[in-house]
Design a protein around this motif. Structure first.
Motif, PDB file in Angstrom:
ATOM      1  N   LYS A 202       4.959   7.788 -44.832  1.00 43.06           N
ATOM      2  CA  LYS A 202       4.189   6.819 -44.070  1.00 43.06           C
ATOM      3  C   LYS A 202       3.011   7.486 -43.375  1.00 43.06           C
ATOM      4  N   SER A 203       3.220   8.700 -42.894  1.00 44.26           N
ATOM      5  CA  SER A 203       2.139   9.438 -42.248  1.00 44.26           C
ATOM      6  C   SER A 203       1.036   9.770 -43.249  1.00 44.26           C
ATOM      7  N   LEU A 204       1.433  10.054 -44.493  1.00 44.16           N
ATOM      8  CA  LEU A 204       0.478  10.469 -45.517  1.00 44.16           C
ATOM      9  C   LEU A 204      -0.245   9.289 -46.160  1.00 44.16           C
ATOM     10  N   LEU A 205       0.508   8.231 -46.480  1.00 46.65           N
ATOM     11  CA  LEU A 205      -0.046   7.133 -47.275  1.00 46.65           C
ATOM     12  C   LEU A 205       0.076   5.766 -46.620  1.00 46.65           C
ATOM     13  N   GLY A 206       0.598   5.721 -45.392  1.00 47.88           N
ATOM     14  CA  GLY A 206       0.782   4.435 -44.742  1.00 47.88           C
ATOM     15  C   GLY A 206       1.907   3.644 -45.393  1.00 47.88           C
ATOM     16  N   MET A 207       1.818   2.327 -45.313  1.00 44.78           N
ATOM     17  CA  MET A 207       2.875   1.481 -45.867  1.00 44.78           C
ATOM     18  C   MET A 207       2.956   1.606 -47.389  1.00 44.78           C
ATOM     19  N   ASN A 208       1.851   1.956 -48.009  1.00 51.28           N
ATOM     20  CA  ASN A 208       1.890   2.136 -49.455  1.00 51.28           C
ATOM     21  C   ASN A 208       2.837   3.263 -49.852  1.00 51.28           C
ATOM     22  N   GLY A 209       2.953   4.281 -49.013  1.00 53.34           N
ATOM     23  CA  GLY A 209       3.880   5.368 -49.290  1.00 53.34           C
ATOM     24  C   GLY A 209       5.319   4.887 -49.328  1.00 53.34           C
ATOM     25  N   LEU A 210       5.671   3.986 -48.393  1.00 56.63           N
ATOM     26  CA  LEU A 210       7.033   3.440 -48.371  1.00 56.63           C
ATOM     27  C   LEU A 210       7.275   2.533 -49.579  1.00 56.63           C
ATOM     28  N   LYS A 211       6.237   1.784 -49.958  1.00 56.28           N
ATOM     29  CA  LYS A 211       6.376   0.917 -51.130  1.00 56.28           C
ATOM     30  C   LYS A 211       6.611   1.745 -52.386  1.00 56.28           C
ATOM     31  N   LEU A 212       5.845   2.832 -52.532  1.00 54.28           N
ATOM     32  CA  LEU A 212       6.014   3.682 -53.707  1.00 54.28           C
ATOM     33  C   LEU A 212       7.396   4.329 -53.726  1.00 54.28           C
ATOM     34  N   ARG A 213       7.907   4.716 -52.565  1.00 50.00           N
ATOM     35  CA  ARG A 213       9.252   5.298 -52.505  1.00 50.00           C
ATOM     36  C   ARG A 213      10.299   4.285 -52.958  1.00 50.00           C
ATOM     37  N   SER A 214      10.136   3.041 -52.526  1.00 47.29           N
ATOM     38  CA  SER A 214      11.062   1.993 -52.957  1.00 47.29           C
ATOM     39  C   SER A 214      11.005   1.806 -54.469  1.00 47.29           C
ATOM     40  N   ARG A 215       9.783   1.794 -55.004  1.00 52.74           N
ATOM     41  CA  ARG A 215       9.639   1.662 -56.455  1.00 52.74           C
ATOM     42  C   ARG A 215      10.346   2.811 -57.179  1.00 52.74           C
ATOM     43  N   ALA A 216      10.174   4.026 -56.663  1.00 49.82           N
ATOM     44  CA  ALA A 216      10.797   5.190 -57.290  1.00 49.82           C
ATOM     45  C   ALA A 216      12.315   5.081 -57.296  1.00 49.82           C
ATOM     46  N   ASN A 217      12.851   4.344 -56.339  1.00 49.00           N
ATOM     47  CA  ASN A 217      14.293   4.102 -56.288  1.00 49.00           C
ATOM     48  C   ASN A 217      14.699   2.832 -57.034  1.00 49.00           C
ATOM     49  N   GLY A 218      13.743   2.264 -57.767  1.00 48.44           N
ATOM     50  CA  GLY A 218      14.046   1.110 -58.607  1.00 48.44           C
ATOM     51  C   GLY A 218      14.046  -0.214 -57.884  1.00 48.44           C
ATOM     52  N   VAL A 219      13.480  -0.254 -56.678  1.00 52.64           N
ATOM     53  CA  VAL A 219      13.474  -1.489 -55.888  1.00 52.64           C
ATOM     54  C   VAL A 219      12.113  -2.175 -56.035  1.00 52.64           C
ATOM     55  N   ASP A 220      12.128  -3.417 -56.480  1.00 53.97           N
ATOM     56  CA  ASP A 220      10.908  -4.207 -56.624  1.00 53.97           C
ATOM     57  C   ASP A 220      11.310  -5.676 -56.576  1.00 53.97           C
ATOM     58  N   GLU A 221      10.978  -6.348 -55.479  1.00 52.90           N
ATOM     59  CA  GLU A 221      11.409  -7.732 -55.276  1.00 52.90           C
ATOM     60  C   GLU A 221      10.419  -8.760 -55.807  1.00 52.90           C
ATOM     61  N   ARG A 222       9.314  -8.328 -56.364  1.00 50.95           N
ATOM     62  CA  ARG A 222       8.309  -9.275 -56.846  1.00 50.95           C
ATOM     63  C   ARG A 222       8.861 -10.130 -57.978  1.00 50.95           C
ATOM     64  N   LYS A 223       8.570 -11.417 -57.917  1.00 52.35           N
ATOM     65  CA  LYS A 223       8.999 -12.339 -58.958  1.00 52.35           C
ATOM     66  C   LYS A 223       7.906 -12.467 -60.019  1.00 52.35           C
ATOM     67  N   VAL A 224       8.296 -12.854 -61.215  1.00 49.81           N
ATOM     68  CA  VAL A 224       7.315 -13.199 -62.241  1.00 49.81           C
ATOM     69  C   VAL A 224       6.680 -14.522 -61.832  1.00 49.81           C
ATOM     70  N   ASP A 225       5.371 -14.502 -61.658  1.00 44.35           N
ATOM     71  CA  ASP A 225       4.656 -15.650 -61.101  1.00 44.35           C
ATOM     72  C   ASP A 225       3.607 -16.156 -62.091  1.00 44.35           C
ATOM     73  N   PRO A 226       3.901 -17.228 -62.831  1.00 46.09           N
ATOM     74  CA  PRO A 226       2.931 -17.756 -63.801  1.00 46.09           C
ATOM     75  C   PRO A 226       1.625 -18.197 -63.156  1.00 46.09           C
ATOM     76  N   GLU A 227       1.666 -18.532 -61.861  1.00 48.12           N
ATOM     77  CA  GLU A 227       0.464 -19.031 -61.195  1.00 48.12           C
ATOM     78  C   GLU A 227      -0.458 -17.915 -60.725  1.00 48.12           C
ATOM     79  N   SER A 228       0.025 -16.688 -60.725  1.00 52.20           N
ATOM     80  CA  SER A 228      -0.790 -15.601 -60.170  1.00 52.20           C
ATOM     81  C   SER A 228      -2.058 -15.371 -60.971  1.00 52.20           C
ATOM     82  N   VAL A 229      -2.064 -15.795 -62.228  1.00 46.50           N
ATOM     83  CA  VAL A 229      -3.252 -15.621 -63.053  1.00 46.50           C
ATOM     84  C   VAL A 229      -4.427 -16.420 -62.507  1.00 46.50           C
ATOM     85  N   TYR A 230      -4.142 -17.458 -61.731  1.00 46.63           N
ATOM     86  CA  TYR A 230      -5.213 -18.278 -61.161  1.00 46.63           C
ATOM     87  C   TYR A 230      -5.503 -17.912 -59.705  1.00 46.63           C
ATOM     88  N   ASP A 231      -4.869 -16.869 -59.214  1.00 49.55           N
ATOM     89  CA  ASP A 231      -4.901 -16.577 -57.783  1.00 49.55           C
ATOM     90  C   ASP A 231      -6.128 -15.735 -57.435  1.00 49.55           C
TER      91      ASP A 231
END
Length: 397
Positions: A202-231
């Protein structure tokens, strides 16, 4: 999709199958740049960003073709239509890549994926690689593991075995600069990141650092969103001036300040944008907005300010100004920057690509100044032309 543009060309011209193919923006010019190539060309050492004449030295039999935008868009639409024949939960990410959620579909999921891959090859004559997992991040990582025509499954229990040994630079969402910062913490693999101290990250990369750590541990809560293409979101900043101004230097200085704030907000959101809007409110309270759409992404303050000032000067008639606003529009996640970039105006786009790897490669090899800039402007933003790689969105209306 595997080597999508070259594969589409081979699908339309069967005599090209199995041969080394390169797509170049201007193949007649010796300084034309290879923007994508077939796997046969890659096996001979041909790479993206390589000049055509260099590629031909490595592979004299290389077939160099001009891009055909219409064919690529048609192939993309056909591919996504095929995916939607299984489920409406399809989220396009770029012209040749997307997510689909098959949770509620019956049958064996791996057999279903194999069927989809076979149909894309049989019906469209196009190869693809597919990643299967419980979430978006792991599926993206899996899809890159076997090319061409690969199917890779990553289960949560397999993360340590399949994901953690990989170099950190191969992790989706980690660019070269981030990898360099992580190296300062002795993080060289995805496993190192997964085990890293949260406070340090967090000190090095801010909240993005914590997000990347979660991803590295296989955690990703994002849903498949068909509408995001128009967002199409935007990030902007405006200010009411302390007094009505007519001094051009003062007004341009304010635009620079607004651009800096917009750039800072884009950084915090890990976003970039392809559209720019300037708002001008005059002394009589009449307000105008003028927009342009660019083929390269906006992210850095200097480039936002450059275009905002140019747009302002084009439409300011000298009338006293009481309010100014700068907005970056048509946002995209930085992690998809490579997919959003318009490869076929590559020399223009690459200078502005916030993921600086490609720019650095070109300028180190060919010298400063090889890259030039191009833009398209329009008074009506919604009617403005977009870069080819974003035009595919129109096919999902």
């Amino acid at each position: 999709m595997n080597s999508f543009y070259a594969s589409v060309e081979a699908a339309h011209q069967p005599e090209l199958k199995g041969k080394p193919i390169a797509i170049a923006g201007n193949p007649e010019e010796r300084r034309g740049i290879v923007v994508t190539c077939s796997y046969e060309a890659r096996s001979k050492g041909v790479k993206t960003t390589m000049q055509v004449h260099e590629a031909l030295k490595l592979c004299p039999e290389l077939i160099v073709l001009r891009p055909d935008f219409t064919k690529y868009r048609q192939a993309s639409k056909a591919m996504f239509d095929l995916l939607r024949s299984y489920t409406e939960l399809v989220e396009p990410v770029s012209i040749d890549e997307g997510y689909m959620d098959i949770t509620d579909l019956s049958g064996n999921p791996v057999e279903l994926i194999k069927e989809i891959q076979d149909r894309i090859l049989r019906e469209l004559d196009l190869p693809c690689s597919i990643g299967v997992s419980p979430n978006k991040f792991l599926s993206k990582m899996a899809s890159d593991m076997k090319k061409p025509m690969g199917i890779t499954v990553i289960r949560k229990r397999e993360i340590r075995e399949k994901l953690w040994p990989l170099p950190i630079r191969e992790m989706h969402g980690v660019g070269e600069k981030t990898a360099e910062k992580l190296a300062a913490l002795s993080i060289s693999t995805i496993g190192d990141l997964a085990r890293a101290e949260e406070i340090q990250l967090k000190s090095l990369l801010g909240m993005n650092g914590l997000k990347l750590r979660s991803r590295a541990n296989g955690v990703d809560e994002r849903k498949v969103d068909p509408e995001s293409v128009y967002d199409f979101k935007s990030v902007g900043n405006s200010t009411t001036l302390p007094r009505d101004l007519t001094n051009q230097n003062e007004l341009l200085k304010i635009i620079e300040q607004l651009s800096a704030k917009v750039s800072e907000r884009l950084r915090s959101k890990q976003m970039l944008g392809y559209g720019l809007q300037v708002m001008i409110r005059f002394k009589n309270r009449k307000t105008i907005t003028r927009s342009l759409t660019l083929s390269h992404p906006l992210y850095e303050q200097v480039h936002i300010a450059e275009h905002a000032k140019s747009l302002f000067l084009k439409h300011w008639n000298g009338t006293p100004v009481r309010l100014l606003g700068v907005t970056v529009q048509d946002l995209a996640d930085k992690s998809h920057a490579y997919k959003q970039i318009n490869l076929f105006s590559y020399k223009e786009d690459v200078k502005y690509e916030p993921v600086e790897k490609v720019m650095r490669e070109l300028e180190e090899k060919h010298g400063k100044g090889i890259l030039t800039r191009g833009l398209k402007s329009s008074k009506n933003h919604q009617n403005a032309e977009t870069s080819f790689s974003k035009d595919f969105l129109d096919d999902h209306d």
